[in-house]
Scaffold this active site. Sequence first.
Site, PDB file in Angstrom:
ATOM      1  N   SER A 128       2.020  -1.289   3.429  1.00 32.74           N
ATOM      2  CA  SER A 128       1.021  -1.069   4.466  1.00 32.74           C
ATOM      3  C   SER A 128      -0.149  -0.257   3.915  1.00 32.74           C
ATOM      4  CB  SER A 128       1.620  -0.326   5.659  1.00 32.74           C
ATOM      5  OG  SER A 128       0.597  -0.038   6.604  1.00 32.74           O
ATOM      6  N   VAL A 147       0.360   5.817  -0.880  1.00 32.54           N
ATOM      7  CA  VAL A 147       0.488   5.094  -2.151  1.00 32.54           C
ATOM      8  C   VAL A 147      -0.180   3.725  -2.049  1.00 32.54           C
ATOM      9  CG1 VAL A 147       2.112   4.122  -3.836  1.00 32.54           C
ATOM     10  CG2 VAL A 147       2.576   6.356  -2.808  1.00 32.54           C
ATOM     11  N   CYS A 148       0.001   3.032  -0.928  1.00 31.85           N
ATOM     12  CA  CYS A 148      -0.610   1.711  -0.740  1.00 31.85           C
ATOM     13  C   CYS A 148      -2.133   1.810  -0.741  1.00 31.85           C
ATOM     14  CB  CYS A 148      -0.136   1.088   0.567  1.00 31.85           C
ATOM     15  SG  CYS A 148       1.645   0.818   0.652  1.00 31.85           S
ATOM     16  N   SER A 149      -2.642   2.827  -0.071  1.00 25.52           N
ATOM     17  CA  SER A 149      -4.082   3.057  -0.038  1.00 25.52           C
ATOM     18  C   SER A 149      -4.604   3.334  -1.449  1.00 25.52           C
ATOM     19  CB  SER A 149      -4.389   4.233   0.897  1.00 25.52           C
ATOM     20  OG  SER A 149      -5.767   4.466   0.972  1.00 25.52           O
ATOM     21  N   THR A 166      -4.555   0.131  -3.622  1.00 26.11           N
ATOM     22  CA  THR A 166      -5.610  -0.808  -3.264  1.00 26.11           C
ATOM     23  C   THR A 166      -6.974  -0.300  -3.723  1.00 26.11           C
ATOM     24  OG1 THR A 166      -4.253  -1.506  -1.399  1.00 26.11           O
ATOM     25  CG2 THR A 166      -6.592  -2.128  -1.350  1.00 26.11           C
TER      26      THR A 166
END
Length: 168
Positions: free
Chosen positions: A54, A59-61, A64
């Site tokens: 998500s 971490v996902c942010s 990306t």
Amino acid sequence: MVQITFKQNPVTLPGNEVKVGDQAPDFTALSNSLEPKTLQDFKGKVLLVSVVPSLDTGVCSDQTKRFSEEAASLGEDVEVLTVSCDLPFAQKRWTEINGVDSITTLSDHRDLSFGEAYGLTMQELRLLARSIFVVDKDGKVAYVEYVAEGTDHPDYDKALEAVKELTN
């Protein structure tokens, strides 16, 4: 079968593991404008596919943003995709808030087509497992990383090196 954990808990990833040398499986995911996109839409490009659970998590942010920052230096023959189960509206909001416009975000929320094709759907959470795929211009998988612990970062340098090897 790939075995990973998410927050140290084992998760089930039904489906087949994608390996280097495989033909990249086709999929259908939604763009931020709700338009269906398939692997064929990116034919003839080297693909760096960054998969995250998500965008609204740290971490996902970071993952990306990192690939977005690198995208411009990879050249016109490379397309960077981020795939998650976030709704297309949430992906669009996230990219606007974070000034990310050099990558394509795709949502697999509708039918988990990408997750099922790549063996990434965490059955217990209905989210995609963190992973990286590099696909050459002919649709062959050149690099794969299934991140063993879903809250860890991938190996950015190895993924970027794999892309650069295909474009030099």
